[in-house]
Design an enzyme around this catalytic site. Sequence first.
Site, short mmCIF file in Angstrom:
data_model
loop_
_atom_site.label_atom_id
_atom_site.label_comp_id
_atom_site.label_asym_id
_atom_site.label_seq_id
_atom_site.Cartn_x
_atom_site.Cartn_y
_atom_site.Cartn_z
N ASP A 2 0.66 -1.25 -0.16
CA ASP A 2 -0.01 -0.01 0.02
C ASP A 2 1.01 0.85 0.17
O ASP A 2 1.54 1.68 0.97
CB ASP A 2 -0.59 -0.12 1.18
CG ASP A 2 -2.20 0.17 0.93
OD1 ASP A 2 -2.22 1.37 -0.26
OD2 ASP A 2 -2.62 0.75 1.71
N ASP A 3 0.49 2.14 -0.70
CA ASP A 3 1.16 3.35 -0.93
C ASP A 3 2.60 3.31 -1.37
O ASP A 3 3.22 4.40 -1.11
CB ASP A 3 1.13 4.54 0.28
CG ASP A 3 0.13 4.69 -0.13
OD1 ASP A 3 -1.49 4.63 -0.43
OD2 ASP A 3 -0.92 5.42 1.19
N CYS A 56 -6.16 3.58 -3.86
CA CYS A 56 -5.85 2.78 -3.01
C CYS A 56 -7.37 1.38 -4.12
O CYS A 56 -7.33 0.46 -4.77
CB CYS A 56 -6.10 2.42 -2.18
SG CYS A 56 -6.72 3.34 -0.90
N HIS A 83 -9.54 -2.86 -1.34
CA HIS A 83 -9.84 -2.03 -0.14
C HIS A 83 -11.11 -2.82 0.79
O HIS A 83 -11.36 -2.78 2.33
CB HIS A 83 -10.95 -1.14 -0.63
CG HIS A 83 -10.61 0.15 0.68
ND1 HIS A 83 -9.63 0.42 1.09
CD2 HIS A 83 -11.81 0.79 1.04
CE1 HIS A 83 -10.59 2.20 1.79
NE2 HIS A 83 -11.25 1.93 1.88
N ASP A 88 0.69 -0.36 -5.26
CA ASP A 88 -1.76 0.23 -5.97
C ASP A 88 -1.44 1.86 -6.22
O ASP A 88 -1.94 2.02 -7.27
CB ASP A 88 -2.76 -0.17 -4.87
CG ASP A 88 -2.39 1.22 -3.32
OD1 ASP A 88 -1.25 1.78 -3.35
OD2 ASP A 88 -3.15 0.68 -2.38
N HIS A 89 -0.36 2.09 -6.27
CA HIS A 89 -0.13 3.58 -6.85
C HIS A 89 1.42 4.70 -6.16
O HIS A 89 1.53 4.22 -5.60
CB HIS A 89 -1.37 4.94 -6.64
CG HIS A 89 -1.70 4.66 -5.28
ND1 HIS A 89 -1.39 5.27 -4.36
CD2 HIS A 89 -2.86 3.95 -5.02
CE1 HIS A 89 -1.72 5.03 -2.60
NE2 HIS A 89 -3.13 4.21 -3.36
#
Length: 478
Positions: free
Chosen positions: A43-44, A82, A136, A322-323
């Site tokens: 995540d992130d 996300c 999510h 995710d990004h």
Amino acid sequence: MMKQFLSIVLFITSLAMYAQQTAQKKHDESQAKKPNILFIAVDDLRPELKCYGASQIKSPNLDKLAADGLVFNRAYCNIPVCGASRASLLSGTRPTRYRFIDAYTEKDKDNPDAMSLPLLLKNNGYTTISNGKIYHHQKDDNKAWDSRWFPKGNIRNYQLAENIEKNAQANLSEAGGVAFENANVSDTAYFDGKIAQKGMADLRKLKGQNKPFFLALGFMKPHLPFNAPKKYWDLYERNTIQLPENYVQPETTPKEAFHNYGELRQYDGIPKKGDLQDEMAKELIHGYYACVSYVDAQIGLVLDELKRLDLEEDTIVILWGDHGWNLGEHKLWCKHSTFERALKTPLIIKVPGKTKGTVSNDIVEYIDVYPSLVELAGLKNPTTVEGKSFVPIINGKKSDKNWAVSKFKDAVTLIKDDLFYTEWTDDQGKAYARMLFDHKTDPLELDNLAEKPVYQNIVKELAAELRAKWGKDFLKKN
């Protein structure tokens, strides 16, 4: 006569049983030949790792994975938030103006007709397991999984008493709690340590079964709050941390490109508006680095267990964030923009016998992950899949795709070669703001070329190409 009849019946029954056993054996052998897939989502996580070039971040385990894998130097998420990014990747379908919008997106609601990657694999003999944050929402696409697990506790996962009290029962969308925590605790005190341990236990169970597995591990850090055990904070000296070169918002850039980073503003000690003080900014960067090193260590444990169990040669490992994430670039924090820092993502794949520590500069986008894994598994894609397999790149060939399309809210970006072209569009697809950067001459995205007279022909061409490639259903209401 009766004995002859019984003998014939027994013979036929034996033949039938033999045929059934043979068919089952062939089925089992066929399933055993399919590669396992270890699917690691972080995540992130932005691609600020040593395997992506110079970096202060210490990530030896991810760097080791890269040394045995293929690193995509130009991988882009299709939407920098996300929930939507995960639903898009796992369904292999593009975001549209009305589909895959924000963090709270559900694949089942936004695109129920698309067969997800885990469901396709499950229907083709894979054991599918989701641990941690994959979608999510924990109940989204529930039929796709043989089992799902998420660690218990408050999502912010503080360990220090004062932070637990300050946070109370707040969720990520609510105010309260600090933006980072430096606690002298064990790795398993936080969620990611537990997720790693659960993944290792699952690998031990999966080792003995005669069918392939799709084991998805969704690690939580470096998502806010930046909580990590003290030993990972101690890896870095605060006085060596610098603010980014492009810690500025040029006047030529449309105001629509910037936001108030509300995700960060929810935390105590963060001003509700205006720039952060430099020391606060550096402390946040420090916390982010610590969290990356922490999650790197947890992933290393899982990869070591995969090797110890002699599963390494039968298992594809794919790792993705995710990004992207802003750490002060353009004076922004978090994601939620279409600057490259929010769109560019880490993507590393290790395919036994095929990858060997190479780097690809070909452009790939996240909807390409689905068809690539399907091809590697020897299966066929559903008709809903919109991405393009990057298996040819794994096989050493040059991709003939030099573009990607990403969006966030009204902003839609065409990434083509070195050009980043963004339009903010209305419901009819008409542009009301735009920006263009040439990364060959302006990698920091400080000089918006979109309104300069000399670039108007290029802008016109890119605008037409953007509409041709943003997807046939882009403006279609659900």
